[in-house]
Design a protein around this motif. Structure first.
Motif, PDB file in Angstrom:
ATOM      1  N   ASN A 192       0.869  -1.147  -0.119  1.00 60.89           N
ATOM      2  CA  ASN A 192       0.116   0.026   0.048  1.00 60.89           C
ATOM      3  C   ASN A 192       0.820   1.367  -0.234  1.00 60.89           C
ATOM      4  N   LEU A 230      -5.431  12.019  -7.707  1.00 57.87           N
ATOM      5  CA  LEU A 230      -4.357  10.828  -7.639  1.00 57.87           C
ATOM      6  C   LEU A 230      -3.306  11.322  -7.082  1.00 57.87           C
ATOM      7  N   TYR A 266       1.469   4.899  -6.313  1.00 58.83           N
ATOM      8  CA  TYR A 266       0.156   5.127  -5.422  1.00 58.83           C
ATOM      9  C   TYR A 266      -0.446   3.998  -5.459  1.00 58.83           C
ATOM     10  N   ARG A 306      -4.883   2.365  -4.824  1.00 63.79           N
ATOM     11  CA  ARG A 306      -6.212   2.797  -4.171  1.00 63.79           C
ATOM     12  C   ARG A 306      -6.983   1.373  -4.296  1.00 63.79           C
ATOM     13  N   TYR A 335     -10.584  -0.632  -4.733  1.00 67.04           N
ATOM     14  CA  TYR A 335     -11.904  -0.502  -5.395  1.00 67.04           C
ATOM     15  C   TYR A 335     -12.629  -1.744  -5.209  1.00 67.04           C
ATOM     16  N   ALA A 351     -14.088  12.219  -2.185  1.00 64.88           N
ATOM     17  CA  ALA A 351     -12.763  12.414  -2.262  1.00 64.88           C
ATOM     18  C   ALA A 351     -12.629  14.102  -2.203  1.00 64.88           C
ATOM     19  N   THR A 403      -9.474   5.794   4.265  1.00 67.21           N
ATOM     20  CA  THR A 403      -8.299   6.430   4.219  1.00 67.21           C
ATOM     21  C   THR A 403      -8.085   7.306   5.363  1.00 67.21           C
TER      22      THR A 403
END
Length: 264
Positions: free
Chosen positions: A48, A90, A98, A100, A102, A143, A180
């Motif tokens: 991560n 992003l 990075y 993410r 989902y 976001a 997050t």
């Protein structure tokens, strides 16, 4: 360069382009993109970057989307990650990496990275034929545009249950997939079999995060107003799909804002 443009325009699988093996703008999400010739990566360990995601385990089909930007934008406008048409800022670590999370459903799925000027840098699309994989009938995405701010998504369902970071999993089947805790999101709420009735969507500017951890000093904010984008997606990846987007300004720590009340 020509191969990259062809890939973005033709929506072809990454595995079909050996010459692009070193292009890691987007790599396959960890956990089994094994359709359309893509390699099953379900045995790989997830790494991560750059933010510490708290995996609550609400959905069993979540995947990590990982990649590396060679020239990551350090200030607005930022690159965007567009997953199934849902764009979010992003952010990367100092090395341009990075990650993410989902939860993909059955059907056609896509992941795209766009440059700050809106150009498509890379797009991967695949078809997941596993009909047993649940489809998100309600998805809420939050976001925001300050990577030091800690903003929390809150959802109240028709039976009065409240999904948030302290109570992410609901008994009615809904819940937050990933919290997050020290980055710009996104935070996702998903239900595959929604109850009929009234839903409430809230956002809370909880605090800030810095080198010394959480704090509530508003003078350290990067921007005087934090812009939060809330996206509601109904019947995702079906012929009935529709979406609504809301931009919510957050001006002070502790601010709790009702974004939308809707009936399903």
């Amino acid at each position: 360069m020509k191969a990259r443009r062809t890939l973005a325009a033709g929506l072809l699988a990454l595995a079909a382009w050996p010459a692009l093996a070193q292009d890691r703008t987007v790599v396959s999400p960890q956990g089994g993109w094994n359709r359309a010739g893509l390699t099953d990566r379900s045995q790989e360990l997830a790494v991560n970057y750059p933010y510490a995601l708290i995996d609550r385990g609400t959905q069993s089909n979540r995947r990590m989307i990982e990649g590396h930007l060679r020239q990551a934008s350090k200030q607005r406008p930022f690159h965007k990650l567009v997953v199934n048409g849902n764009p979010t800022p992003l952010y990367t670590d100092e090395n341009g990496r990075y990650a993410r999370a989902y939860s993909f459903g059955a059907g056609s799925n896509s992941v795209e990275v766009r440059s700050p000027d809106g150009k498509s840098l890379k797009r991967i699309q695949f078809y997941e034929a596993n009909s047993a994989r649940p489809q998100a009938m309600i998805r809420v995405i939050a976001a925001w545009d300050d990577n030091q701010a800690e903003v929390d998504l809150h959802i109240v369902t028709p039976d009065g249950q409240h999904a948030y970071f302290g109570h992410p999993v609901l008994t009615n089947g809904g819940g937050l997939d990933v919290d997050t805790v020290d980055g710009p999101g996104p935070e996702n709420f998903m239900m595959t079999a929604p109850q009929r009735g009234l839903y409430q969507v809230w956002v809370n500017y909880w605090g800030n995060f810095g080198s010394d951890g959480y704090h509530f000093d508003e003078s350290t904010r990067q921007r005087p107003i934090i812009t939060t984008r809330i996206t509601l997606v109904f019947h995702e990846n079906t012929a009935r799909e529709r979406r609504e987007e809301f931009v919510v300004p957050l001006r002070s720590i502790g601010e709790l804002t009702l974004v939308k009340t809707f009936k399903f």
